[in-house]
Write an enzyme that holds these catalytic residues in place. Sequence first.
Site, PDB file in Angstrom:
ATOM      1  N   ALA A 188      35.564  28.726  36.369  1.00  0.00           N
ATOM      2  CA  ALA A 188      35.778  30.033  35.736  1.00  0.00           C
ATOM      3  C   ALA A 188      37.092  30.622  36.226  1.00  0.00           C
ATOM      4  O   ALA A 188      37.400  30.551  37.413  1.00  0.00           O
ATOM      5  CB  ALA A 188      34.632  30.982  36.061  1.00  0.00           C
ATOM      6  N   CYS A 189      37.850  31.194  35.298  1.00  0.00           N
ATOM      7  CA  CYS A 189      39.089  31.883  35.645  1.00  0.00           C
ATOM      8  C   CYS A 189      39.088  33.249  34.974  1.00  0.00           C
ATOM      9  O   CYS A 189      38.271  33.503  34.094  1.00  0.00           O
ATOM     10  CB  CYS A 189      40.310  31.055  35.255  1.00  0.00           C
ATOM     11  SG  CYS A 189      40.552  30.870  33.479  1.00  0.00           S
ATOM     12  N   PRO A 190      39.991  34.137  35.371  1.00  0.00           N
ATOM     13  CA  PRO A 190      39.971  35.509  34.842  1.00  0.00           C
ATOM     14  C   PRO A 190      40.007  35.602  33.318  1.00  0.00           C
ATOM     15  O   PRO A 190      39.274  36.395  32.733  1.00  0.00           O
ATOM     16  CB  PRO A 190      41.201  36.159  35.472  1.00  0.00           C
ATOM     17  CG  PRO A 190      41.390  35.419  36.743  1.00  0.00           C
ATOM     18  CD  PRO A 190      41.003  33.998  36.422  1.00  0.00           C
TER      19      PRO A 190
END
Length: 104
Positions: free
Chosen positions: A8-10
């Site tokens: 997961a990334c921003p």
Amino acid sequence: MKIVAVTACPTGVAHTYMAQEALEKECQKRGYEIQVETQGSMGIENELEQDVIDEADVVILAVAIRIDGEERFEEKMDNGKVLQIEPADAIKHPGEVLDRAEKL
């Protein structure tokens, strides 16, 4: 070795899926089983079931944000079987990530 991972990334787009692909390729090279849940702009995809998490030897959290369902990994965390890294580490150095995971 059985591995489960969450990426997961921003923004939940590029790095989320690039990290997934890098981990899957490295596991394939090593003959490891891996299931990767992604949490991104599309929501949660390939959601990991609790029994799959429980059967895993190690959990890799390649996340740069707080993830949904983090409590699913509490037992693994308590047992020192969770490796938390940045998605960029999984993308750039998947071999090193798995080397670290093996030592848990």
